[in-house]
Scaffold this active site. Structure first.
Site, short mmCIF file in Angstrom:
data_model
loop_
_atom_site.label_atom_id
_atom_site.label_comp_id
_atom_site.label_asym_id
_atom_site.label_seq_id
_atom_site.Cartn_x
_atom_site.Cartn_y
_atom_site.Cartn_z
N ARG A 193 -5.70 2.89 1.94
CA ARG A 193 -4.61 3.87 1.70
C ARG A 193 -4.77 4.86 0.89
NH1 ARG A 193 -2.92 -0.86 3.77
NH2 ARG A 193 -2.15 -1.52 1.89
N GLU A 240 -3.11 -12.11 -6.84
CA GLU A 240 -2.30 -13.25 -6.77
C GLU A 240 -2.81 -14.18 -6.02
OE1 GLU A 240 -0.25 -9.84 -4.58
OE2 GLU A 240 -1.55 -9.94 -5.92
#
Length: 166
Positions: free
Chosen positions: A40, A77
């Site tokens: 993006r 994460e």
């Protein structure tokens, strides 16, 4: 929690206004590179680069760029990932803006800055449309400036409420 920018892209005026906000901030700052993070960052980076007279440098996932590349691994994460950049696409001393749609934990932006720093680029700033402040990504940027258009607290709050109700 995934934040969808598609409604912004489907509204030509809102999309143009978003790009124009970034352009206004960065024109006249002698930025020679706009580095967009896959995927993006590729949406916002090129129009910003064109408008401020900079080259666009794609930072891609592994094995997507032809030719010689340098790589930077980073921790997410939920695992590990990697960004790659063409060798020779950035020269020592060039001033770079790093662009992505969103900052969450900051791992991807840090990897992008590390990659550019390894070839001697000066990072002027990182720019994102959305920030999820509760995930503390800004803190991982080691003092590098971050410009965002929207801080999304509600997104994280709704996730917390969902977890508390389960």
């Amino acid at each position: 929690m995934f934040q969808d920018i598609t409604p912004l892209l489907l509204d030509p005026k809102a999309f143009k206004d978003t790009v124009d906000l970034f352009v206004e901030r960065y024109k006249g700052k002698n930025i020679s590179i706009v580095a967009g993070i896959e995927a993006r960052g590729f949406i916002f980076g090129p129009p910003i680069a064109l408008a401020i007279g900079a080259k666009f440098v794609p930072l891609r996932k592994p094995k997507k760029l032809p030719g010689k590349v340098i790589s930077q691994e980073y921790i997410l994460e939920y695992g590990r990932d990697c960004l790659e950049m063409h060798v020779g696409g950035v020269e020592h001393g060039e001033r770079a803006l790093v662009v992505d749609d969103l900052i969450a934990t900051g791992g991807t932006l840090c990897a992008a800055m590390d990659l550019l720093g390894r070839v001697g680029a000066e990072i002027v700033e990182c720019a994102c449309v959305i920030e999820l402040p509760e995930l503390k990504g800004r803190e991982r940027l080691n003092g590098k400036p971050l410009y965002v258009l929207i801080e999304c607290f509600e997104c994280c709050d709704s996730q917390k409420m969902k977890e508390e109700n389960e």
